[in-house]
Write a protein that holds these residues in place. Structure first.
Motif, PDB file in Angstrom:
ATOM      1  N   GLY A   1       6.289   2.151  13.682  1.00  0.00           N
ATOM      2  CA  GLY A   1       5.014   1.466  13.889  1.00  0.00           C
ATOM      3  C   GLY A   1       3.927   2.484  14.152  1.00  0.00           C
ATOM      4  N   SER A   2       3.208   2.836  13.063  1.00  0.00           N
ATOM      5  CA  SER A   2       2.068   3.759  13.149  1.00  0.00           C
ATOM      6  C   SER A   2       2.436   5.137  13.714  1.00  0.00           C
ATOM      7  CB  SER A   2       0.922   3.133  13.954  1.00  0.00           C
ATOM      8  OG  SER A   2       0.446   1.976  13.283  1.00  0.00           O
ATOM      9  N   VAL A   3       3.661   5.587  13.431  1.00  0.00           N
ATOM     10  CA  VAL A   3       4.037   6.956  13.808  1.00  0.00           C
ATOM     11  C   VAL A   3       3.300   7.909  12.876  1.00  0.00           C
ATOM     12  CG1 VAL A   3       5.928   8.639  13.955  1.00  0.00           C
ATOM     13  CG2 VAL A   3       6.316   6.247  14.632  1.00  0.00           C
TER      14      VAL A   3
ATOM     15  N   GLU B   1      10.743  -1.842  15.737  1.00  0.00           N
ATOM     16  CA  GLU B   1       9.402  -1.798  15.159  1.00  0.00           C
ATOM     17  C   GLU B   1       8.585  -3.003  15.614  1.00  0.00           C
ATOM     18  OE1 GLU B   1       9.444   0.721  11.320  1.00  0.00           O
ATOM     19  OE2 GLU B   1       9.985  -1.319  10.775  1.00  0.00           O
TER      20      GLU B   1
ATOM     21  N   ALA C   1       2.448  -3.127  15.701  1.00  0.00           N
ATOM     22  CA  ALA C   1       2.188  -1.680  15.559  1.00  0.00           C
ATOM     23  C   ALA C   1       2.367  -1.208  14.120  1.00  0.00           C
ATOM     24  CB  ALA C   1       3.115  -0.896  16.483  1.00  0.00           C
ATOM     25  N   ILE C   2       2.885  -2.076  13.254  1.00  0.00           N
ATOM     26  CA  ILE C   2       3.194  -1.643  11.886  1.00  0.00           C
ATOM     27  C   ILE C   2       1.941  -1.649  11.023  1.00  0.00           C
ATOM     28  CG2 ILE C   2       4.464  -2.214   9.776  1.00  0.00           C
ATOM     29  CD1 ILE C   2       6.706  -3.279  11.504  1.00  0.00           C
ATOM     30  N   GLY C   3       1.616  -0.470  10.517  1.00  0.00           N
ATOM     31  CA  GLY C   3       0.490  -0.340   9.591  1.00  0.00           C
ATOM     32  C   GLY C   3      -0.866  -0.623  10.206  1.00  0.00           C
TER      33      GLY C   3
ATOM     34  N   GLY D   1       6.278   4.522   7.972  1.00  0.00           N
ATOM     35  CA  GLY D   1       5.746   3.906   6.767  1.00  0.00           C
ATOM     36  C   GLY D   1       4.680   4.789   6.150  1.00  0.00           C
ATOM     37  N   GLY D   2       3.420   4.454   6.425  1.00  0.00           N
ATOM     38  CA  GLY D   2       2.277   5.127   5.805  1.00  0.00           C
ATOM     39  C   GLY D   2       2.357   6.648   5.804  1.00  0.00           C
TER      40      GLY D   2
ATOM     41  N   ASN E   1       9.805   5.036   4.919  1.00  0.00           N
ATOM     42  CA  ASN E   1       9.786   3.764   4.193  1.00  0.00           C
ATOM     43  C   ASN E   1       8.516   3.722   3.339  1.00  0.00           C
ATOM     44  OD1 ASN E   1       9.764   1.123   3.351  1.00  0.00           O
ATOM     45  ND2 ASN E   1       9.479   0.244   5.398  1.00  0.00           N
TER      46      ASN E   1
ATOM     47  N   LEU F   1      11.210   5.478  12.160  1.00  0.00           N
ATOM     48  CA  LEU F   1      11.086   4.919  10.817  1.00  0.00           C
ATOM     49  C   LEU F   1       9.585   4.910  10.520  1.00  0.00           C
ATOM     50  CD1 LEU F   1      12.383   3.757   8.308  1.00  0.00           C
ATOM     51  CD2 LEU F   1      12.303   1.490   9.347  1.00  0.00           C
TER      52      LEU F   1
HETATM   53  P1  PGA Z   1       3.854   2.256   9.471  1.00  0.00           P
HETATM   54  O1  PGA Z   1       5.121   1.388   9.010  1.00  0.00           O
HETATM   55  O2  PGA Z   1       4.397   3.616   9.874  1.00  0.00           O
HETATM   56  O3  PGA Z   1       2.968   2.337   8.276  1.00  0.00           O
HETATM   57  O4  PGA Z   1       3.248   1.551  10.626  1.00  0.00           O
HETATM   58  C1  PGA Z   1       6.360   1.486   9.666  1.00  0.00           C
HETATM   59  C2  PGA Z   1       7.362   0.581   8.998  1.00  0.00           C
HETATM   60  O5  PGA Z   1       7.000  -0.525   8.595  1.00  0.00           O
HETATM   61  O6  PGA Z   1       8.544   0.942   8.860  1.00  0.00           O
END
Ligand code: PGA
Length: 247
Positions: free
Chosen positions: A209-211, A164, A168-170, A231-232, A10, A229
């Motif tokens: 979430g921060s994978v 998610e 834990a996201i970002g 993100g960063g 993402n 899933l």
């Molecule tokens: P992150 O985002 O890997 O940067 O924490 C995950 C997401 O929002 O799908």
């Protein structure tokens, strides 16, 4: 039936023509585990560019889609426009859209219905806030989100679930393997009780979430974690390591 490992990227509202072409080239050149299904979600503006340059076998996802047919909906993109552009997936219900854009469970459910019925597969996201978790309401919140979307889904083969946790996201604060597995198992249990045994057994449940390239292998070993899933880290070369995490 074994669940095929699934990794989504993402990109959120990140990237330029140049940087996104670089990410695509990196994926095209990399040795990717053939047993992993890979789907990347660039910003809408770059969907066609990515589809044009990305090798076959990797799918492209929108980050959102509207729940009405083509018409007077300024700023929105339709299911048929995605199909017309060779985009076969969309993310829906991401916590950033739920919280920042105010999308309710009901709106997310309606979009999920529209997409799946129109032939677009959905990475459907759910997750609790830190406040929910600290109040011991994690499973309750997830089950409420599932209960809103479930009656709208006719074909579960068109859905993967992404758990998610919002905290834990970002944030760099990944859920522990135990925390993730516990919720994934609860989601599967809910599917078994409320949809069917087959859907529970076959639906992929991703963790997000921060994978990153370092923590993915431990998480991938868990019985109910069927992919990620991301993100960063999907913007970085280590995304390839995450794709290959279950090898
Ligand atoms: P992150 O985002 O890997 O940067 O924490 C995950 C997401 O929002 O799908």
């Amino acid at each position: 039936m074994a669940r095929k490992f699934f990794v989504g990227g993402n990109f959120k509202m990140n990237g330029t023509i140049e940087s996104i072409k670089g990410i695509v080239k990196n994926l095209n050149d990399a040795k990717l585990d053939p047993n992993t299904e890979v789907v990347i979600a660039p910003p809408a503006l770059y969907l066609l560019l990515v589809r044009e340059h990305l090798k076959n076998g990797i799918e492209v996802a929108a980050q959102n889609v509207f729940d009405k047919p083509n018409g007077a909906f300024t700023g929105e993109i339709s299911v048929s426009q995605l199909k017309d552009s060779g985009i076969n997936w969309t993310i829906l219900g991401h916590s950033e859209r739920r919280t920042i854009l105010g999308e309710s469970d009901k709106v997310v459910a309606s979009k999920t219905k529209f997409a799946t019925e129109g032939g677009i597969s959905v990475i459907w996201c759910c997750g609790e806030s830190l406040e929910d978790r600290e109040a011991g309401k994690t499973i309750e919140v997830i089950e409420k989100q599932l209960a809103a979307v479930s009656p709208k889904i006719g074909d579960w083969k068109k859905v993967v679930i992404a758990y998610e946790p919002i905290w834990a996201i970002g944030t760099g604060k990944v859920a522990t393997v135990q925390q993730a597995q516990e919720v994934h198992a609860a989601i599967r249990k809910w599917l078994k009780a409320n949809v069917s045994e087959t859907v529970a057994a076959e639906t992929r449940i991703l963790y997000g979430g921060s994978v990153n390239g370092k923590n993915c292998k431990e998480l991938a070993k868990e019985e109910d974690i069927d992919g990620f899933l991301v993100g960063g880290a999907s913007l970085k070369p280590e995304f390839v390591d995450i794709i290959n995490a279950s090898q």
